[in-house]
Scaffold this motif. Structure first.
Motif, PDB file in Angstrom:
ATOM      1  N   GLU A 114      -9.316  -0.399  11.256  1.00 45.16           N
ATOM      2  CA  GLU A 114      -8.678  -1.234  10.224  1.00 45.16           C
ATOM      3  C   GLU A 114      -9.706  -1.783   9.238  1.00 45.16           C
ATOM      4  N   GLU A 121      -9.633  -4.761   0.619  1.00 46.22           N
ATOM      5  CA  GLU A 121      -8.780  -5.829   1.142  1.00 46.22           C
ATOM      6  C   GLU A 121      -9.513  -7.172   1.324  1.00 46.22           C
ATOM      7  N   ARG A 139      -7.695  -9.977   3.409  1.00 44.16           N
ATOM      8  CA  ARG A 139      -6.262 -10.000   3.105  1.00 44.16           C
ATOM      9  C   ARG A 139      -5.625  -8.837   3.863  1.00 44.16           C
ATOM     10  N   HIS A 140      -5.252  -9.103   5.115  1.00 43.74           N
ATOM     11  CA  HIS A 140      -4.728  -8.056   6.002  1.00 43.74           C
ATOM     12  C   HIS A 140      -3.253  -7.789   5.660  1.00 43.74           C
ATOM     13  N   PRO A 141      -2.871  -6.503   5.577  1.00 44.15           N
ATOM     14  CA  PRO A 141      -1.493  -6.179   5.158  1.00 44.15           C
ATOM     15  C   PRO A 141      -0.413  -6.818   6.038  1.00 44.15           C
ATOM     16  N   ARG A 142      -0.687  -7.014   7.320  1.00 44.86           N
ATOM     17  CA  ARG A 142       0.336  -7.631   8.180  1.00 44.86           C
ATOM     18  C   ARG A 142      -0.058  -9.025   8.643  1.00 44.86           C
ATOM     19  N   ARG A 143      -1.342  -9.226   8.943  1.00 45.17           N
ATOM     20  CA  ARG A 143      -1.767 -10.506   9.531  1.00 45.17           C
ATOM     21  C   ARG A 143      -1.991 -11.603   8.501  1.00 45.17           C
ATOM     22  N   GLY A 144      -1.942 -11.260   7.212  1.00 44.56           N
ATOM     23  CA  GLY A 144      -2.204 -12.282   6.194  1.00 44.56           C
ATOM     24  C   GLY A 144      -3.697 -12.494   6.019  1.00 44.56           C
TER      25      GLY A 144
END
Ligand code: C2E
Ligand code: MG
Ligand code: MG
Ligand code: MG
Length: 281
Positions: A30, A39, A65-70
């Motif tokens: 990731e 990101e 800025r994680h796509p799912r974790r915020g």
């Protein structure tokens, strides 16, 4: 677990270990994806003159800025990145980005960027700094590199030479998280630091514990003799600020003056506004 299942008393097929290995594998891929996809973002926390409240600069603090974790805080991925080659690319991005953003700030302000010991391991960070300054047009005097004494624990001689080369570029060097390591006082004479950042753990306790207040007061006295400036980290309330000012601290950083936030939120045009204790971020 009972003894005798494996060489060390546990099986290599232990579910817990497998889960940890899976999680590390996932974080690794990731993070590689995050680097390729851009990101990361930088938040900045104001560094304030303790006496005039002028905003003299800001520390760049990376977020993911994680796509799912915020928005993921640095302590959840920087230590992991430091164990692999990932820190090189993340660190290079952070430095470049910080220099580019700070180039748009007033000319009498400074941007502080963290450099971890792992970033001294593979590549010489001097070339990276020179390149970031050239690409951004930021004058070297407006960049401060934050290192911890751990930089001098690992590869001491080589790293001292590298930090000296940084200073020769014209950037300033600060000793971050001062007081949390081993023989801290000796590092003050190992290298001509421009600034010492007194760790939040001292600031946090100084109004409750006389020994913490005493450590802070003597560190400030000592650094002043050496011609080194001080920044108190983690200043959250007026009582701490008053004690620090009384002890002669030069600069403060902490929630009292502002939480880390995007560059657009920085206001260099007026003295920092002090937040009421307990007020929302
Ligand atoms: P640090 O360099 O000591 O940064 C200060 C940390 O304290 C930041 O946490 C900041 O948000 C937090 N802080 C500031 N004021 C206050 C306060 O008044 N109260 C409290 N409770 N906390 C306060 P953050 O952003 O989570 O960063 C944690 C650490 O991650 C940093 O500690 C630094 O060691 C590392 N880090 C952050 N960005 C980078 C980076 O770009 N590169 C490297 N190598 N390390 C980074
Ligand atoms: Mg720092
Ligand atoms: Mg710090
Ligand atoms: Mg700290």
């Amino acid at each position: 677990r009972v003894k005798g299942e494996g060489r060390n008393g546990y099986s290599v097929y232990d579910d817990g270990l497998m889960e940890v290995a899976d999680a590390r594998q996932r974080l690794d891929s990731e993070l590689r994806h995050a680097i390729a996809n851009g990101e990361f973002e930088l938040h900045y926390q104001a560094i304030v003159d303790a006496h005039t409240r002028r905003v003299c600069g800001a520390e760049a603090l990376v977020r993911w800025r994680h796509p799912r974790r915020g928005l993921v805080p640095p302590l959840e991925f920087i230590p992991f990145a430091e164990e692999s080659d990932l820190i090189d690319q993340i660190g290079q991005w952070v430095l470049r980005r910080a220099c580019i953003e700070a180039a748009a700030w007033p000319d009498d302000t400074v941007v502080a960027v963290n450099l971890s010991p792992a970033q001294f391991r593979r590549a010489n960070p001097v070339a990276m700094i020179r390149q970031a300054l050239a690409d951004s047009g930021l004058p070297a005097r407006r960049l401060e590199i934050e290192i911890t004494e751990n930089v001098f624990l690992t590869g001491a001689e080589d790293n001292i030479a590298i930090v000296r080369q940084m200073k020769e570029l014209g950037v300033s060097i600060s000793l971050d998280d001062f007081g949390t390591g081993y023989s801290s006082l000796s590092y003050l004479t190992t290298f001509p630091f421009d600034t010492v950042k007194i760790d939040r753990s001292f600031t946090m306790n100084m109004t409750k514990r006389a020994d913490c207040a005493a450590v802070i007061a003597s560190v400030i006295t000592l650094t002043r003799c050496l011609g080194v400036a001080t920044i108190a980290e983690g200043v959250e309330n007026h009582a701490q600020l008053e004690l620090l000012r009384g002890a002669g601290v030069d600069f403060c950083q902490g929630y009292l003056f502002g939480r880390p936030a995007p560059a657009a939120d920085l206001d260099f045009s007026r003295p920092a506004v002090m937040k009421q204790a307990g007020a929302a971020a």
